[in-house]
Write an enzyme that holds these catalytic residues in place. Structure first.
Site, PDB file in Angstrom:
ATOM      1  N   LYS A 179     -10.397   7.534   4.982  1.00 34.17           N
ATOM      2  CA  LYS A 179      -9.641   6.797   4.534  1.00 34.17           C
ATOM      3  C   LYS A 179      -8.267   5.856   4.189  1.00 34.17           C
ATOM      4  O   LYS A 179      -7.988   6.237   5.808  1.00 34.17           O
ATOM      5  CB  LYS A 179      -9.295   8.875   3.882  1.00 34.17           C
ATOM      6  CG  LYS A 179      -8.529   9.140   2.566  1.00 34.17           C
ATOM      7  CD  LYS A 179      -8.864   9.649   2.317  1.00 34.17           C
ATOM      8  CE  LYS A 179      -8.416   9.074   0.743  1.00 34.17           C
ATOM      9  NZ  LYS A 179      -8.685   7.913  -0.129  1.00 34.17           N
TER      10      LYS A 179
ATOM     11  N   GLN B  75      -3.186   4.785   9.697  1.00 38.87           N
ATOM     12  CA  GLN B  75      -3.583   5.342   8.963  1.00 38.87           C
ATOM     13  C   GLN B  75      -4.249   6.562   9.876  1.00 38.87           C
ATOM     14  O   GLN B  75      -4.046   7.794   9.347  1.00 38.87           O
ATOM     15  CB  GLN B  75      -4.446   4.802   8.056  1.00 38.87           C
ATOM     16  CG  GLN B  75      -4.888   5.255   6.837  1.00 38.87           C
ATOM     17  CD  GLN B  75      -4.107   5.605   5.258  1.00 38.87           C
ATOM     18  OE1 GLN B  75      -3.510   3.906   4.838  1.00 38.87           O
ATOM     19  NE2 GLN B  75      -3.827   6.439   4.738  1.00 38.87           N
TER      20      GLN B  75
ATOM     21  N   LYS C 136      -1.553   9.007  10.525  1.00 38.71           N
ATOM     22  CA  LYS C 136      -0.728   9.469   9.097  1.00 38.71           C
ATOM     23  C   LYS C 136      -1.363  10.383   8.600  1.00 38.71           C
ATOM     24  O   LYS C 136      -1.213  11.737   8.339  1.00 38.71           O
ATOM     25  CB  LYS C 136      -0.632   8.645   8.380  1.00 38.71           C
ATOM     26  CG  LYS C 136       0.008   9.081   7.239  1.00 38.71           C
ATOM     27  CD  LYS C 136      -0.224   8.045   5.690  1.00 38.71           C
ATOM     28  CE  LYS C 136       0.254   6.759   5.840  1.00 38.71           C
ATOM     29  NZ  LYS C 136       0.534   5.177   5.052  1.00 38.71           N
TER      30      LYS C 136
ATOM     31  N   LYS D   5      -9.030   1.174   6.084  1.00 38.78           N
ATOM     32  CA  LYS D   5      -7.726   0.417   5.302  1.00 38.78           C
ATOM     33  C   LYS D   5      -8.871  -0.689   5.125  1.00 38.78           C
ATOM     34  O   LYS D   5      -9.394  -1.579   5.675  1.00 38.78           O
ATOM     35  CB  LYS D   5      -6.726   0.404   5.760  1.00 38.78           C
ATOM     36  CG  LYS D   5      -6.012  -0.420   4.579  1.00 38.78           C
ATOM     37  CD  LYS D   5      -4.895   1.001   4.141  1.00 38.78           C
ATOM     38  CE  LYS D   5      -4.276   0.488   3.311  1.00 38.78           C
ATOM     39  NZ  LYS D   5      -3.214   1.829   3.310  1.00 38.78           N
TER      40      LYS D   5
ATOM     41  N   GLY E  59      -5.454   3.140  -3.569  1.00 42.78           N
ATOM     42  CA  GLY E  59      -5.036   1.822  -4.184  1.00 42.78           C
ATOM     43  C   GLY E  59      -4.276   1.887  -2.910  1.00 42.78           C
ATOM     44  O   GLY E  59      -3.665   2.589  -1.866  1.00 42.78           O
ATOM     45  N   ASP E  60      -3.369   0.318  -3.375  1.00 43.73           N
ATOM     46  CA  ASP E  60      -2.683  -0.126  -2.004  1.00 43.73           C
ATOM     47  C   ASP E  60      -1.342  -0.909  -3.058  1.00 43.73           C
ATOM     48  O   ASP E  60      -2.030  -1.497  -4.094  1.00 43.73           O
ATOM     49  CB  ASP E  60      -3.088  -0.220  -1.162  1.00 43.73           C
ATOM     50  CG  ASP E  60      -1.303  -0.551   0.624  1.00 43.73           C
ATOM     51  OD1 ASP E  60      -1.000   0.311   0.631  1.00 43.73           O
ATOM     52  OD2 ASP E  60      -1.597  -1.838   0.792  1.00 43.73           O
TER      53      ASP E  60
ATOM     54  N   THR F 275       3.200  10.147  -3.614  1.00 45.47           N
ATOM     55  CA  THR F 275       3.567   8.567  -2.264  1.00 45.47           C
ATOM     56  C   THR F 275       5.173   8.965  -2.179  1.00 45.47           C
ATOM     57  O   THR F 275       6.248   9.306  -1.616  1.00 45.47           O
ATOM     58  CB  THR F 275       2.982   7.642  -2.166  1.00 45.47           C
ATOM     59  OG1 THR F 275       1.542   7.547  -2.251  1.00 45.47           O
ATOM     60  CG2 THR F 275       3.932   7.140  -0.901  1.00 45.47           C
TER      61      THR F 275
ATOM     62  N   ASN G  26       4.322   1.230  -7.593  1.00 46.01           N
ATOM     63  CA  ASN G  26       4.321   2.277  -7.649  1.00 46.01           C
ATOM     64  C   ASN G  26       4.632   3.419  -7.043  1.00 46.01           C
ATOM     65  O   ASN G  26       5.688   4.299  -6.730  1.00 46.01           O
ATOM     66  CB  ASN G  26       2.406   2.469  -7.451  1.00 46.01           C
ATOM     67  CG  ASN G  26       1.904   4.031  -7.332  1.00 46.01           C
ATOM     68  OD1 ASN G  26       2.212   4.678  -5.966  1.00 46.01           O
ATOM     69  ND2 ASN G  26       1.735   4.623  -7.947  1.00 46.01           N
TER      70      ASN G  26
ATOM     71  N   SER H 122      -4.894  12.504  -2.259  1.00 47.64           N
ATOM     72  CA  SER H 122      -5.749  11.942  -2.854  1.00 47.64           C
ATOM     73  C   SER H 122      -6.793  12.474  -2.167  1.00 47.64           C
ATOM     74  O   SER H 122      -8.141  12.775  -2.075  1.00 47.64           O
ATOM     75  CB  SER H 122      -5.738  10.553  -1.317  1.00 47.64           C
ATOM     76  OG  SER H 122      -5.452   9.464  -1.965  1.00 47.64           O
TER      77      SER H 122
HETATM   78  P1  NDP Z   1       2.759  -2.130  -5.627  1.00 45.35           P
HETATM   79  O1  NDP Z   1       1.751  -2.676  -5.616  1.00 45.35           O
HETATM   80  O2  NDP Z   1       2.854  -1.021  -6.683  1.00 45.35           O
HETATM   81  O3  NDP Z   1       4.273  -2.293  -5.510  1.00 45.35           O
HETATM   82  C1  NDP Z   1       4.451  -3.291  -4.375  1.00 45.35           C
HETATM   83  C2  NDP Z   1       5.706  -3.460  -4.985  1.00 45.35           C
HETATM   84  O4  NDP Z   1       6.365  -3.804  -3.697  1.00 45.35           O
HETATM   85  C3  NDP Z   1       6.175  -4.705  -5.366  1.00 45.35           C
HETATM   86  O5  NDP Z   1       7.624  -4.708  -6.595  1.00 45.35           O
HETATM   87  C4  NDP Z   1       6.372  -6.078  -4.680  1.00 45.35           C
HETATM   88  O6  NDP Z   1       7.342  -6.930  -5.731  1.00 45.35           O
HETATM   89  C5  NDP Z   1       6.548  -5.834  -3.421  1.00 45.35           C
HETATM   90  N1  NDP Z   1       6.431  -6.431  -2.692  1.00 45.35           N
HETATM   91  C6  NDP Z   1       5.033  -6.420  -1.954  1.00 45.35           C
HETATM   92  N2  NDP Z   1       4.842  -7.337  -1.458  1.00 45.35           N
HETATM   93  C7  NDP Z   1       5.764  -8.080  -0.953  1.00 45.35           C
HETATM   94  C8  NDP Z   1       6.676  -9.037  -0.320  1.00 45.35           C
HETATM   95  N3  NDP Z   1       5.067  -9.919   0.600  1.00 45.35           N
HETATM   96  N4  NDP Z   1       7.610  -9.671  -0.411  1.00 45.35           N
HETATM   97  C9  NDP Z   1       8.734  -8.667  -1.110  1.00 45.35           C
HETATM   98  N5  NDP Z   1       8.300  -7.649  -2.346  1.00 45.35           N
HETATM   99  C10 NDP Z   1       7.079  -7.596  -2.252  1.00 45.35           C
HETATM  100  O7  NDP Z   1       2.289  -1.229  -4.267  1.00 45.35           O
HETATM  101  P2  NDP Z   1       2.305   0.081  -3.899  1.00 45.35           P
HETATM  102  O8  NDP Z   1       3.937   0.460  -4.039  1.00 45.35           O
HETATM  103  O9  NDP Z   1       1.262   1.424  -3.332  1.00 45.35           O
HETATM  104  O10 NDP Z   1       2.769  -0.059  -1.792  1.00 45.35           O
HETATM  105  C11 NDP Z   1       4.160  -0.138  -1.725  1.00 45.35           C
HETATM  106  C12 NDP Z   1       3.783  -0.490   0.247  1.00 45.35           C
HETATM  107  O11 NDP Z   1       3.262   1.063   0.300  1.00 45.35           O
HETATM  108  C13 NDP Z   1       3.099  -0.391   0.552  1.00 45.35           C
HETATM  109  O12 NDP Z   1       3.045  -1.334   2.156  1.00 45.35           O
HETATM  110  C14 NDP Z   1       2.241   0.086   0.893  1.00 45.35           C
HETATM  111  O13 NDP Z   1       1.031   0.124   1.940  1.00 45.35           O
HETATM  112  C15 NDP Z   1       2.465   1.849   0.788  1.00 45.35           C
HETATM  113  N6  NDP Z   1       2.040   2.654   0.542  1.00 45.35           N
HETATM  114  C16 NDP Z   1       2.047   2.601  -1.002  1.00 45.35           C
HETATM  115  C17 NDP Z   1       0.785   3.980  -1.175  1.00 45.35           C
HETATM  116  C18 NDP Z   1       0.199   4.911  -1.689  1.00 45.35           C
HETATM  117  O14 NDP Z   1      -0.221   5.177  -2.564  1.00 45.35           O
HETATM  118  N7  NDP Z   1      -0.258   3.531  -3.219  1.00 45.35           N
HETATM  119  C19 NDP Z   1       0.141   5.149  -0.276  1.00 45.35           C
HETATM  120  C20 NDP Z   1       1.124   5.233   0.970  1.00 45.35           C
HETATM  121  C21 NDP Z   1       1.930   3.772   1.536  1.00 45.35           C
HETATM  122  P3  NDP Z   1       5.769  -7.709  -6.746  1.00 45.35           P
HETATM  123  O15 NDP Z   1       6.439  -6.433  -7.812  1.00 45.35           O
HETATM  124  O16 NDP Z   1       6.775  -8.813  -7.519  1.00 45.35           O
HETATM  125  O17 NDP Z   1       4.622  -7.936  -6.950  1.00 45.35           O
END
Ligand code: NDP
Length: 447
Positions: free
Chosen positions: A91, A112, A115, A127, A166-167, A211, A242, A379
């Site tokens: 997962k 993961q 976690k 992943k 998603g991620d 999250t 997100n 999830s």
């Molecule tokens: P999204 O794609 O929805 O958002 C990512 C955000 O981070 C965007 O604002 C993006 O900017 C910014 N970002 C991404 N990469 C970079 C980078 N290299 N430098 C600067 N800014 C960056 O992803 P999520 O919100 O889903 O995920 C964010 C984090 O949370 C990740 O580390 C993910 O692994 C973790 N996570 C997510 C989960 C989930 O349920 N979605 C669960 C657990 C952890 P821009 O808008 O410019 O692209």
């Protein structure tokens, strides 16, 4: 410092996984915590549980060909790393970002495992993703890419085998296209094969928010353990995707004031508190950059291009963008500016040096494995609802999430205490997550 036996395991990981620096970092952090566990449990070392945990059960790399709107052909690389299935089906999410390569997928998959174990739910660790960049791509291009990606991935996944979500770069829109193609190829309405679905076709209430909400709940527990709360505190959040958006929403409901957030172009400071409706409109609906947010906010907000959001003074920092975004320098600055708590919404957003600085300064530090586990936990609740053809209310689901986050918080503290590191959430999360997986692996024999 690594225990002698663990040091040789780590050397071996470096040798066998050359160049995968994020994976090395994730392994090292876990190994640094579990030395004391080996003292109490020689059976783990005897059956080489740690060596086995560091080696994925299966790694799949595949070609993803697709055509853009002008008819030009593109070739991306797809990944799925099925790391550990001792506790349940693999997962973990899918990440679409140009930086994705095997080392990133393996670090995320490795994290993961622990976690998912920490949630107490029956889910293994995995992943995946691709180096595809969705930025600037049309709806139809994103759909064609997702369909091509799933045309290979479908043969490796299933509700009892491996369940993606998603991620970064994969939200509800992409999950819809992925699920649609899976359904078409297999001729099965197997809702439990992917999570993060829309509510109209098998999604669960609170999964979208989970999250971020979960991370805010976790930080609230850490603050409570220190006799304080979010009330009136200045909070900085990185990212505006997100996790960030729903972190901001819940922090506000809990009384905090989110004064800054960011994206990959820079950050905005909004001293009166980020306007969430405007942020959602700009980032989620229009998919535009934060300068547009500042422009529409008139004189209330300032956009600072190309700089780190951690220079904004705050009492609570909630990194919610990407790995290694809080460096040692950022951590020093945050501490100097009065930061008392950090909750990692992103995966591994703080460098090892940053973590050391927070620990030495006595900052309450909630590592991603624990603080962002609410997403995957919800999830698992989505899978449960799909299996029973049921759907729960928002309120019921949010209460379950809050209880899960409290339990994770308490379990971290208990394990940290038991192994002589009181208050250390990093050690507590690693030890607790590791032990449950290790015990299951022992029980299942040498497989
Ligand atoms: P999204 O794609 O929805 O958002 C990512 C955000 O981070 C965007 O604002 C993006 O900017 C910014 N970002 C991404 N990469 C970079 C980078 N290299 N430098 C600067 N800014 C960056 O992803 P999520 O919100 O889903 O995920 C964010 C984090 O949370 C990740 O580390 C993910 O692994 C973790 N996570 C997510 C989960 C989930 O349920 N979605 C669960 C657990 C952890 P821009 O808008 O410019 O692209």
């Amino acid at each position: 410092m690594l225990h002698e036996r663990l040091s040789s395991i780590y050397e071996n990981v470096l040798r066998r996984n050359a160049g995968e620096t994020e994976f090395h970092q994730a392994v090292r952090e876990v190994l640094e915590s579990i030395g004391p566990v080996l003292g109490k449990h020689p059976e783990y070392a005897e059956s080489k549980i740690i060596e086995r945990i560091c080696e994925p059960e299966r790694q799949i790399i595949f070609r993803v060909p697709w055509e853009d709107d002008r008819g030009e052909v593109h070739i991306n690389r797809g990944f799925r790393v099925e790391f550990n299935s001792a506790l349940g089906p693999y997962k973990g999410g899918l990440r679409f970002h140009p930086s994705v390569y095997l080392g990133i997928v393996k670090f995320l998959g490795f994290e993961q495992i622990f976690k998912n174990s920490l949630t107490g739910l029956p889910i293994g660790g995995g992943k995946g993703g691709s180096d595809f960049d969705p930025k600037g791509r049309s709806e139809r291009e994103v759909m064609r890419f997702c369909q091509s990606f799933m045309t290979e991935l479908y043969r490796h996944i299933g509700e009892y085998t491996d369940v993606p979500a998603g991620d970064i770069g994969v939200g509800q829109r992409e999950v819809g296209y992925l699920f649609g193609q899976y359904k078409r190829i297999t001729n099965r309405y197997e809702s439990g094969v992917i999570t993060g679905k829309g509510l109209s076709y098998g999604g669960a209430q609170v999964r979208t928010e989970a999250t971020g909400y979960g991370c805010a709940f976790f930080v609230a527990e850490m603050l409570k353990a220190r006799g304080t709360s979010f009330d009136g505190r200045r909070v900085a959040v990185s990212g505006s995707g997100n996790v960030a958006v729903y972190t901001i929403e819940k922090v506000r409901q809990l009384g905090g004031i989110v004064v800054a957030c960011s994206d990959s172009s820079g950050y905005v400071v909004d001293d009166k508190g980020v306007d969430l409706d405007l942020l959602k409109q700009v980032k989620q609906v229009e998919r535009r950059r934060l300068d547009v947010y500042a422009e529409r906010r008139g004189g209330n907000a300032t956009f600072v291009p190309g700089r780190s959001v951690w220079e904004v003074p705050c009492e609570v920092a909630m990194p919610s963008a990407t790995q290694n975004e809080i460096t040692g320098r950022d951590a020093e600055l945050l501490v100097r500016n009065g930061c008392v708590a950090v909750g990692e919404g992103a995966n591994m957003p703080t460098t090892p040096e940053g973590i050391r600085i927070f620990e030495e300064a006595g900052v309450a530090f909630g590592p991603g494995k624990a603080a962002n586990a609410g997403g995957v936990a919800t999830s698992a609740l989505e899978m449960q609802q799909n299996a029973s053809r049921d759907s729960w209310t928002f309120e019921f689901s949010e209460n379950r999430l809050q209880q899960i986050m409290r339990d994770i918080h308490d379990r971290c503290l208990r394990s940290a205490d038991e192994y002589g590191m009181p208050g250390n959430y990093v050690a507590g999360a690693n030890i607790d997550g590791f032990k449950r997986v290790a015990d299951a692996m022992l029980a299942l024999g040498l497989i």
